[in-house]
Write a protein that holds these residues in place. Structure first.
Motif, mmCIF file in Angstrom:
data_model
loop_
_atom_site.group_PDB
_atom_site.id
_atom_site.type_symbol
_atom_site.label_atom_id
_atom_site.label_comp_id
_atom_site.label_asym_id
_atom_site.label_seq_id
_atom_site.Cartn_x
_atom_site.Cartn_y
_atom_site.Cartn_z
ATOM 1 N N ILE A 47 47.380 35.165 41.052
ATOM 2 C CA ILE A 47 47.701 36.583 41.293
ATOM 3 C C ILE A 47 48.452 36.741 42.608
ATOM 4 C CG2 ILE A 47 46.628 38.815 41.855
ATOM 5 C CD1 ILE A 47 44.622 38.222 39.570
ATOM 6 N N HIS A 48 47.994 36.063 43.645
ATOM 7 C CA HIS A 48 48.720 36.136 44.917
ATOM 8 C C HIS A 48 50.089 35.470 44.779
ATOM 9 C CE1 HIS A 48 45.469 38.124 46.854
ATOM 10 N NE2 HIS A 48 44.647 37.088 46.789
ATOM 11 N N GLY A 49 50.173 34.416 43.980
ATOM 12 C CA GLY A 49 51.453 33.766 43.721
ATOM 13 C C GLY A 49 52.424 34.639 42.942
ATOM 14 N N LEU A 50 51.892 35.623 42.228
ATOM 15 C CA LEU A 50 52.732 36.571 41.496
ATOM 16 C C LEU A 50 53.124 37.765 42.369
ATOM 17 C CD1 LEU A 50 50.988 36.366 38.044
ATOM 18 C CD2 LEU A 50 53.441 36.086 38.418
ATOM 19 N N GLY A 51 52.844 37.672 43.658
ATOM 20 C CA GLY A 51 53.329 38.686 44.582
ATOM 21 C C GLY A 51 52.337 39.741 45.001
ATOM 22 N N VAL A 52 51.108 39.643 44.565
ATOM 23 C CA VAL A 52 50.090 40.598 45.003
ATOM 24 C C VAL A 52 49.668 40.206 46.412
ATOM 25 C CG1 VAL A 52 47.766 41.492 44.571
ATOM 26 C CG2 VAL A 52 49.326 41.070 42.660
ATOM 27 N N SER A 53 49.593 41.180 47.288
ATOM 28 C CA SER A 53 49.269 40.947 48.695
ATOM 29 C C SER A 53 47.955 40.173 48.853
ATOM 30 C CB SER A 53 49.151 42.286 49.426
ATOM 31 O OG SER A 53 48.586 42.108 50.698
ATOM 32 N N GLU A 54 47.952 39.281 49.835
ATOM 33 C CA GLU A 54 46.732 38.529 50.157
ATOM 34 C C GLU A 54 45.607 39.467 50.602
ATOM 35 O OE1 GLU A 54 46.141 35.098 50.197
ATOM 36 O OE2 GLU A 54 48.108 34.610 49.386
ATOM 37 N N ASP A 55 45.960 40.675 51.034
ATOM 38 C CA ASP A 55 44.962 41.653 51.455
ATOM 39 C C ASP A 55 44.208 42.256 50.266
ATOM 40 O OD1 ASP A 55 45.730 41.262 54.083
ATOM 41 O OD2 ASP A 55 47.165 42.915 54.045
ATOM 42 N N MET A 56 44.800 42.156 49.072
ATOM 43 C CA MET A 56 44.155 42.715 47.884
ATOM 44 C C MET A 56 43.090 41.738 47.401
ATOM 45 S SD MET A 56 44.807 44.795 44.601
ATOM 46 C CE MET A 56 46.030 45.683 45.389
ATOM 47 N N PRO A 57 41.837 42.177 47.364
ATOM 48 C CA PRO A 57 40.789 41.268 46.886
ATOM 49 C C PRO A 57 40.920 41.024 45.382
ATOM 50 C CG PRO A 57 39.876 43.428 47.399
ATOM 51 C CD PRO A 57 41.324 43.468 47.774
ATOM 52 N N VAL A 58 40.712 39.800 44.987
ATOM 53 C CA VAL A 58 40.702 39.420 43.578
ATOM 54 C C VAL A 58 39.308 38.875 43.300
ATOM 55 C CG1 VAL A 58 41.666 37.885 41.821
ATOM 56 C CG2 VAL A 58 43.173 38.886 43.566
ATOM 57 N N THR A 59 38.569 39.609 42.487
ATOM 58 C CA THR A 59 37.198 39.223 42.185
ATOM 59 C C THR A 59 37.042 39.042 40.681
ATOM 60 O OG1 THR A 59 36.541 41.545 42.051
ATOM 61 C CG2 THR A 59 36.268 40.450 44.191
ATOM 62 N N SER A 60 35.956 38.425 40.306
ATOM 63 C CA SER A 60 35.689 38.212 38.888
ATOM 64 C C SER A 60 35.477 39.556 38.198
ATOM 65 C CB SER A 60 34.441 37.351 38.710
ATOM 66 O OG SER A 60 34.129 37.252 37.337
ATOM 67 N N PRO A 61 36.150 39.760 37.068
ATOM 68 C CA PRO A 61 35.934 41.004 36.330
ATOM 69 C C PRO A 61 34.785 40.901 35.333
ATOM 70 C CG PRO A 61 37.791 39.822 35.408
ATOM 71 C CD PRO A 61 37.284 39.007 36.570
ATOM 72 N N THR A 62 33.749 40.146 35.673
ATOM 73 C CA THR A 62 32.635 39.923 34.753
ATOM 74 C C THR A 62 32.041 41.241 34.270
ATOM 75 O OG1 THR A 62 32.113 37.818 35.792
ATOM 76 C CG2 THR A 62 30.380 38.823 34.468
ATOM 77 N N PHE A 63 31.886 42.204 35.156
ATOM 78 C CA PHE A 63 31.287 43.477 34.748
ATOM 79 C C PHE A 63 32.341 44.527 34.423
ATOM 80 C CE2 PHE A 63 28.019 41.232 37.094
ATOM 81 C CZ PHE A 63 26.998 41.268 36.163
ATOM 82 N N ARG A 82 30.705 38.216 28.922
ATOM 83 C CA ARG A 82 29.662 39.133 28.450
ATOM 84 C C ARG A 82 29.961 39.755 27.094
ATOM 85 N NH1 ARG A 82 28.551 43.551 32.212
ATOM 86 N NH2 ARG A 82 26.693 43.697 30.977
ATOM 87 N N LEU A 83 31.173 39.585 26.581
ATOM 88 C CA LEU A 83 31.522 40.193 25.296
ATOM 89 C C LEU A 83 30.906 39.413 24.144
ATOM 90 C CD1 LEU A 83 35.270 41.195 25.722
ATOM 91 C CD2 LEU A 83 33.234 42.555 26.135
ATOM 92 N N MET A 84 30.543 40.139 23.105
ATOM 93 C CA MET A 84 29.871 39.508 21.970
ATOM 94 C C MET A 84 30.719 39.483 20.702
ATOM 95 S SD MET A 84 27.233 38.560 23.495
ATOM 96 C CE MET A 84 26.252 37.911 22.178
ATOM 97 N N GLY A 85 31.697 40.363 20.577
ATOM 98 C CA GLY A 85 32.445 40.406 19.322
ATOM 99 C C GLY A 85 33.850 40.942 19.478
#
Length: 157
Positions: A47-63, A82-85
Motif C-alpha cells: 500500500i505504501h509502495g502504491l503511493g499511500v503516505s507512510e503516515d497513513m496507518p495500515v492495519t488488518s481489516p479483520t473486523f 471471519r467470513l463464512m459464506g
C-alpha cells in the motif's frame, strides 16, 4: 514462482513495495499464511509502495473486513478470515471492487472459490523464525506471470 527467505520486516516491506511498483489496474493479490505470518505487514508495504503516505496507518481489516486507500491506483485491503459464506461477500459489495480499476489485496481468499479463481498472484508466507519468513509468490494466470516477471527485475535474489 518466486521463493525467498525474508530475514526481517524490512525485507518483507521491500518485496511488497516491489510488487506495488508492477501492480496494474484490476490486479487481485491473495495472501495466505498462518495468523501472525506477516500478511498485513506485506500489504502495508504494498500500500505504501502504491503511493499511500507512510503516515497513513495500515492495519488488518479483520473486523472491518474491507479498507480502502487512495494511491496511484485505488486500493482495497480485505480480510476474509471471519467470513463464512459467499453471501457475505455479496453483502460486502466485494464484486464491485473486483470489477474496478483498482488493486485488491485479500487475506484468506482461498476460502472462497469465486475469489480464488480470480487471483492474479498468490503471496504465501510461512514462519522460519521469530523474525524471518519464507515467501512464495505463485502466478495462476498469464497476468500473474507478467507481474512475477516484472517483479524479478525489481527484486534481486
Amino acid at each position: 514462482m518466486l521463493e525467498r527467505v525474508l530475514h526481517n520486516e524490512a525485507e518483507t516491506l521491500a518485496l511488497a513495495e516491489g510488487l506495488a511498483q508492477v501492480a496494474q489496474p484490476g490486479d487481485l493479490f491473495g495472501l495466505e499464511g498462518e495468523l501472525g505470518a506477516g500478511k498485513t505487514t506485506f500489504v502495508r508495504g504494498a500500500i505504501h509502495g502504491l503511493g499511500v503516505s507512510e503516515d497513513m496507518p495500515v492495519t488488518s481489516p479483520t473486523f472491518a473486513l474491507l479498507q480502502e486507500y487512495p494511491g496511484r491506483l485505488p486500493i482495497a485491503h480485505a480480510d476474509f478470515y471471519r467470513l463464512m459464506g459467499e453471501s457475505e461477500l455479496e453483502e460486502l459489495g466485494f464484486e464491485e471492487w473486483l470489477d474496478s480499476n483498482g488493486v485488491v489485496f485479500v487475506e484468506w481468499g482461498r476460502k472462497f472459490p469465486s475469489i480464488s479463481e480470480r487471483v492474479t498472484l498468490w503471496v504465501e508466507l510461512a514462519f522460519v523464525s521469530d523474525h524471518a519468513r519464507h515467501v512464495r509468490l505463485l502466478a495462476q494466470s498469464p497476468r500473474g506471470i507478467a507481474r512475477l516477471e516484472s517483479l524479478r527485475h525489481h527484486f534481486a535474489p
